[in-house]
Scaffold this active site. Sequence first.
Site, PDB file in Angstrom:
ATOM      1  CG  ASN A   8      -1.665   1.251   1.484  1.00 18.03           C
ATOM      2  OD1 ASN A   8      -2.095   1.999   0.439  1.00 18.03           O
ATOM      3  ND2 ASN A   8      -2.214   1.304   2.461  1.00 18.03           N
ATOM      4  CE  LYS A  10      -0.386   3.135   4.549  1.00 13.64           C
ATOM      5  NZ  LYS A  10      -0.533   3.377   6.184  1.00 13.64           N
ATOM      6  CG  HIS A  98      -6.129   1.914   5.058  1.00 13.84           C
ATOM      7  ND1 HIS A  98      -5.678   2.794   5.726  1.00 13.84           N
ATOM      8  CD2 HIS A  98      -5.059   1.009   4.790  1.00 13.84           C
ATOM      9  CE1 HIS A  98      -4.451   2.704   6.169  1.00 13.84           C
ATOM     10  NE2 HIS A  98      -4.107   1.475   5.493  1.00 13.84           N
ATOM     11  CD  GLU A 100      -3.149   5.483   6.745  1.00 15.05           C
ATOM     12  OE1 GLU A 100      -2.976   5.466   5.422  1.00 15.05           O
ATOM     13  OE2 GLU A 100      -2.227   5.008   7.387  1.00 15.05           O
ATOM     14  CD  GLU A 175      -3.718  -2.620   7.244  1.00 14.65           C
ATOM     15  OE1 GLU A 175      -2.646  -2.859   6.725  1.00 14.65           O
ATOM     16  OE2 GLU A 175      -4.282  -1.702   7.152  1.00 14.65           O
ATOM     17  N   GLY A 181       2.124   2.053  10.942  1.00 17.59           N
ATOM     18  CA  GLY A 181       2.933   3.452  10.698  1.00 17.59           C
ATOM     19  C   GLY A 181       3.651   3.683  12.081  1.00 17.59           C
ATOM     20  CB  SER A 220       4.820  -1.931  12.344  1.00 16.95           C
ATOM     21  OG  SER A 220       4.703  -0.539  12.396  1.00 16.95           O
TER      22      SER A 220
HETATM   23  P1  PGA Z   1       2.496   0.126   7.821  1.00 19.77           P
HETATM   24  O1  PGA Z   1       1.084   0.411   7.097  1.00 19.77           O
HETATM   25  O2  PGA Z   1       3.107  -1.087   7.214  1.00 19.77           O
HETATM   26  O3  PGA Z   1       3.350   1.439   7.262  1.00 19.77           O
HETATM   27  O4  PGA Z   1       2.287   0.031   9.399  1.00 19.77           O
HETATM   28  C1  PGA Z   1       0.278  -0.554   6.849  1.00 19.77           C
HETATM   29  C2  PGA Z   1      -1.049  -0.125   6.269  1.00 19.77           C
HETATM   30  O5  PGA Z   1      -1.478   1.162   6.608  1.00 19.77           O
HETATM   31  O6  PGA Z   1      -1.794  -0.886   5.362  1.00 19.77           O
END
Ligand code: PGA
Length: 256
Positions: A8, A10, A98, A100, A175, A181, A220
């Site tokens: 992803n 982003k 997601h 976010e 997740e 993140g 992560s």
């Molecule tokens: P990350 O993000 O690997 O940077 O923690 C995962 C995601 O948001 O899909």
Amino acid sequence: MQLLMAANWKMNKTRAEAVDTLNRLDTLLSNLGADRECVVFAPFTALAACAETLGGNGRARISLGGQNCYPAKDGAFTGECSPAMLLDAGCAWVLTGHSERRAILGESDAFIGKKTAFALENGLKVVFCIGETLEERDSGQLAAVLERQMREGLAGVGDAISAPRLPELLAVAYEPVWAIGTGRVAGPKEIVEAHTLVRSFLNQRFPAQGKDLRILYGGSVKSENAGEIIRLDNVNGVLVGGASLQAESFSRIALA
Ligand code: PGA
């Protein structure tokens, strides 16, 4: 079951950067086994260039996905993108739910449910994301939150789609919001506990196919922990943000 290794990106990468990463990734993944499937969720502006990069060379190792779509065929929805547009840009997949988009863009479970069903009905494969916040986990709401997100988010996945092909078309990504993140990956016990909850929900919701739907872990994931994570019970792939931005680190994860 074929593992799904998803990147992803982003809101990162210009067209040139995306194409460069994809080219390097394609080379690095030349040994990808038949037991692995890779998908890259690129930003809208880079999708067509990425599709062109992947196309024509029989590079079936990597497929392309959009990070969002709107649940309508067309119309006055400024800033949005329809499933047909994603398909036209070369996508096979889309992300829904997601954290976010839930937290920053205010998407509700009901809206995510509409989007998930509409995307599937219109020919896209979906990685549907769920996950609890730290506050929800600490107050003992893990099971209730995941159950609600799945019940509402998958409510519109109708009988027409609950067909034998469903395991190819729909994957659920667990997740935990506190692991995205942050560098704080969930521990094996936490991952297995959540994935067991997801599996039992899927078995009830889709009696024939639930056992074959892929459940991805995200939050992560790095090359150092990916191997251990994908070998846990009911983990059938990963969804990777930060560590997917470099071809070298994502390739190590995909091959872990
Ligand atoms: P990350 O993000 O690997 O940077 O923690 C995962 C995601 O948001 O899909």
